[in-house]
Motif scaffolding. Structure first.
Motif, PDB file in Angstrom:
ATOM      1  N   LEU A   1      -5.487  19.053   8.383  1.00 40.53           N
ATOM      2  CA  LEU A   1      -5.684  17.994   7.395  1.00 40.53           C
ATOM      3  C   LEU A   1      -5.628  18.515   5.954  1.00 40.53           C
ATOM      4  CD1 LEU A   1      -6.102  14.995   7.173  1.00 40.53           C
ATOM      5  CD2 LEU A   1      -8.550  15.352   7.348  1.00 40.53           C
ATOM      6  N   LYS A   2      -6.298  19.602   5.668  1.00 37.97           N
ATOM      7  CA  LYS A   2      -6.324  20.122   4.303  1.00 37.97           C
ATOM      8  C   LYS A   2      -4.927  20.507   3.802  1.00 37.97           C
ATOM      9  CE  LYS A   2      -8.660  23.484   1.345  1.00 37.97           C
ATOM     10  NZ  LYS A   2      -9.703  24.513   1.326  1.00 37.97           N
ATOM     11  N   PRO A   3      -4.126  21.256   4.589  1.00 41.68           N
ATOM     12  CA  PRO A   3      -2.775  21.570   4.113  1.00 41.68           C
ATOM     13  C   PRO A   3      -1.919  20.315   3.874  1.00 41.68           C
ATOM     14  CG  PRO A   3      -3.358  23.003   5.936  1.00 41.68           C
ATOM     15  CD  PRO A   3      -4.433  21.972   5.829  1.00 41.68           C
ATOM     16  N   LEU A   4      -2.069  19.305   4.722  1.00 35.36           N
ATOM     17  CA  LEU A   4      -1.318  18.064   4.528  1.00 35.36           C
ATOM     18  C   LEU A   4      -1.735  17.376   3.232  1.00 35.36           C
ATOM     19  CD1 LEU A   4      -1.381  16.640   8.158  1.00 35.36           C
ATOM     20  CD2 LEU A   4       0.666  17.343   6.886  1.00 35.36           C
ATOM     21  N   ARG A   5      -3.037  17.363   2.974  1.00 33.66           N
ATOM     22  CA  ARG A   5      -3.549  16.732   1.751  1.00 33.66           C
ATOM     23  C   ARG A   5      -3.036  17.478   0.517  1.00 33.66           C
ATOM     24  NH1 ARG A   5      -7.525  18.177  -1.435  1.00 33.66           N
ATOM     25  NH2 ARG A   5      -8.576  19.515   0.083  1.00 33.66           N
ATOM     26  N   LYS A   6      -3.093  18.792   0.568  1.00 33.41           N
ATOM     27  CA  LYS A   6      -2.640  19.587  -0.579  1.00 33.41           C
ATOM     28  C   LYS A   6      -1.135  19.430  -0.796  1.00 33.41           C
ATOM     29  CE  LYS A   6      -6.284  22.878  -0.971  1.00 33.41           C
ATOM     30  NZ  LYS A   6      -6.454  23.424  -2.297  1.00 33.41           N
TER      31      LYS A   6
END
Length: 72
Positions: free
Chosen positions: A12-17
């Motif tokens: 989730l974090k890499p997708l958000r970034k």
């Protein structure tokens, strides 16, 4: 904090970034507090199906990908 959804934590974090969206902006989209979104991103929240589907659609991936059950 116990990780409930380890796949979500990793993806989730890499997708958000990649989308250049802040945690605060995600919290607004999901109608939750920033702290609650942080727990989602950490994988410490058991998500409702509708939230999981929303996240998958928002990031253009499958729910299985978000959960770490698929690589695409």
């Amino acid at each position: 904090m116990k990780t409930i959804l380890p796949g979500l934590r990793e993806r989730l974090k890499p997708l958000r970034k990649e989308k250049k969206v802040t945690q605060k902006e995600m919290a607004v989209l999901l109608d939750c507090t920033e702290q609650h979104y942080q727990r989602i991103e950490y994988g410490a929240v058991n998500l409702p199906t509708t939230t999981l589907i929303f996240l998958a659609d928002f990031f253009g991936v499958t729910t299985d990908y978000l959960l770490g059950r698929d690589e695409t």
